[in-house]
Enzyme design. Structure first.
Site, mmCIF file in Angstrom:
data_model
loop_
_atom_site.group_PDB
_atom_site.id
_atom_site.type_symbol
_atom_site.label_atom_id
_atom_site.label_comp_id
_atom_site.label_asym_id
_atom_site.label_seq_id
_atom_site.Cartn_x
_atom_site.Cartn_y
_atom_site.Cartn_z
ATOM 1 N N ALA A 32 -103.561 21.536 45.756
ATOM 2 C CA ALA A 32 -104.422 22.037 44.682
ATOM 3 C C ALA A 32 -105.851 21.521 44.812
ATOM 4 O O ALA A 32 -106.096 20.439 45.354
ATOM 5 C CB ALA A 32 -103.855 21.637 43.325
ATOM 6 N N ILE A 34 -107.737 20.307 42.578
ATOM 7 C CA ILE A 34 -108.003 19.106 41.783
ATOM 8 C C ILE A 34 -107.730 17.812 42.563
ATOM 9 O O ILE A 34 -108.237 16.751 42.219
ATOM 10 C CB ILE A 34 -107.181 19.117 40.471
ATOM 11 C CG1 ILE A 34 -107.705 18.037 39.506
ATOM 12 C CG2 ILE A 34 -105.687 18.959 40.741
ATOM 13 C CD1 ILE A 34 -107.137 18.099 38.122
ATOM 14 N N SER A 56 -96.887 20.796 50.973
ATOM 15 C CA SER A 56 -97.103 22.150 50.476
ATOM 16 C C SER A 56 -95.843 22.941 50.784
ATOM 17 O O SER A 56 -95.037 22.536 51.634
ATOM 18 C CB SER A 56 -98.304 22.786 51.178
ATOM 19 O OG SER A 56 -98.440 24.141 50.813
ATOM 20 N N ARG A 57 -95.681 24.055 50.124
ATOM 21 C CA ARG A 57 -94.552 24.923 50.462
ATOM 22 C C ARG A 57 -94.822 25.641 51.780
ATOM 23 O O ARG A 57 -93.962 26.310 52.319
ATOM 24 C CB ARG A 57 -94.299 25.910 49.328
ATOM 25 C CG ARG A 57 -93.775 25.196 48.068
ATOM 26 C CD ARG A 57 -93.728 26.101 46.886
ATOM 27 N NE ARG A 57 -95.100 26.350 46.448
ATOM 28 C CZ ARG A 57 -95.439 27.201 45.500
ATOM 29 N NH1 ARG A 57 -94.527 27.913 44.900
ATOM 30 N NH2 ARG A 57 -96.689 27.354 45.158
ATOM 31 N N TYR A 78 -91.851 20.046 49.512
ATOM 32 C CA TYR A 78 -91.984 18.914 48.601
ATOM 33 C C TYR A 78 -90.827 17.927 48.789
ATOM 34 O O TYR A 78 -91.012 16.713 48.700
ATOM 35 C CB TYR A 78 -92.043 19.384 47.154
ATOM 36 C CG TYR A 78 -93.203 20.308 46.844
ATOM 37 C CD1 TYR A 78 -94.409 20.214 47.511
ATOM 38 C CD2 TYR A 78 -93.089 21.276 45.851
ATOM 39 C CE1 TYR A 78 -95.474 21.055 47.216
ATOM 40 C CE2 TYR A 78 -94.141 22.116 45.539
ATOM 41 C CZ TYR A 78 -95.328 22.006 46.224
ATOM 42 O OH TYR A 78 -96.373 22.840 45.926
ATOM 43 N N HIS A 99 -93.808 21.669 36.654
ATOM 44 C CA HIS A 99 -93.704 20.239 36.364
ATOM 45 C C HIS A 99 -92.316 19.834 35.894
ATOM 46 O O HIS A 99 -91.815 18.791 36.264
ATOM 47 C CB HIS A 99 -94.710 19.820 35.300
ATOM 48 C CG HIS A 99 -96.116 19.861 35.771
ATOM 49 N ND1 HIS A 99 -97.157 19.452 34.993
ATOM 50 C CD2 HIS A 99 -96.673 20.278 36.929
ATOM 51 C CE1 HIS A 99 -98.298 19.602 35.645
ATOM 52 N NE2 HIS A 99 -98.013 20.107 36.836
ATOM 53 N N LYS A 135 -101.612 17.079 34.021
ATOM 54 C CA LYS A 135 -101.418 17.711 32.720
ATOM 55 C C LYS A 135 -101.042 19.182 32.894
ATOM 56 O O LYS A 135 -101.503 19.801 33.835
ATOM 57 C CB LYS A 135 -102.690 17.604 31.880
ATOM 58 C CG LYS A 135 -103.064 16.184 31.552
ATOM 59 C CD LYS A 135 -104.389 16.073 30.848
ATOM 60 C CE LYS A 135 -105.574 16.509 31.637
ATOM 61 N NZ LYS A 135 -105.827 15.802 32.890
#
Length: 186
Positions: A32, A34, A56-57, A78, A99, A135
């Site tokens: 990602a 972020i 990553s997948r 993962y 999540h 989050k």
């Protein structure tokens, strides 16, 4: 919040520290956007943290991301990262729906908890990894209680990635007051 986040990232650009031999080795679940601002760049300014792997997948995507950010290992799933014995903790920055086990995606696909690819928090804890979870923490209060209880049972740390309060940062923020993360760590 934005000023603190920007300050912390500017600080990390000029403060690469040597890594301690007992540094926490963190793996990242996802590639990602972020990740660099939330973990990779701040870890450079903290000798006690090493970003050791990314998963990553898609293996090629993981390799590209690892090369871009100087991360030593890349995994194409993962689960491979979670099974890596050289990882102490994981940062889960997958899409929000992945999540927890009762996420919208899992419900939509009518998957059982044991079959759901969205149970990464529980899988990480069951693999013996501490978890820094982006989050939102979980989709609901019941799920939050479940993962917190699992972390307690396993004697592992599970925290929500509340960056602007607990980011790796210098001792003082713009106001001249000690930053919150320094206070927590002290």
């Amino acid at each position: 919040q934005l000023s603190t986040f920007l300050y912390q990232n500017v600080y990390t650009w000029h403060n690469d520290l040597p890594k301690q031999s007992d540094a926490i080795r963190i793996g990242i679940l996802s590639t990602a956007m972020i990740n660099s601002a939330a973990l990779i760049d701040p870890a450079k300014s903290h000798g006690g943290v090493i970003v050791s792997a990314v998963a990553s997948r898609n293996y090629e995507q993981a390799q590209k991301f690892a090369k871009q950010y100087g991360i030593p290992k890349a995994f194409g799933s993962y689960d491979e990262l979670l099974n890596e014995p050289g990882i102490d903790a994981v940062y889960i920055s997958t899409p929000n729906g992945m999540h927890g086990s009762r996420s919208f995606i899992g419900a939509y696909m009518r998957m059982a908890d044991s079959e759901s690819p969205s149970a990464w928090t529980k899988r990480a804890l069951n693999a013996g990894k501490h978890v820094l979870l982006e989050k939102p923490f979980t989709a609901n209060a019941e799920e939050a209680r479940e993962v917190v209880e699992l972390a307690r049972q396993k004697n592992l740390v599970l925290v929500e990635a509340f960056h602007w309060q607990f980011h790796v940062c210098p001792l003082f923020d713009f106001s001249g007051y000690p930053c919150r993360a320094h206070n927590v760590l002290s």
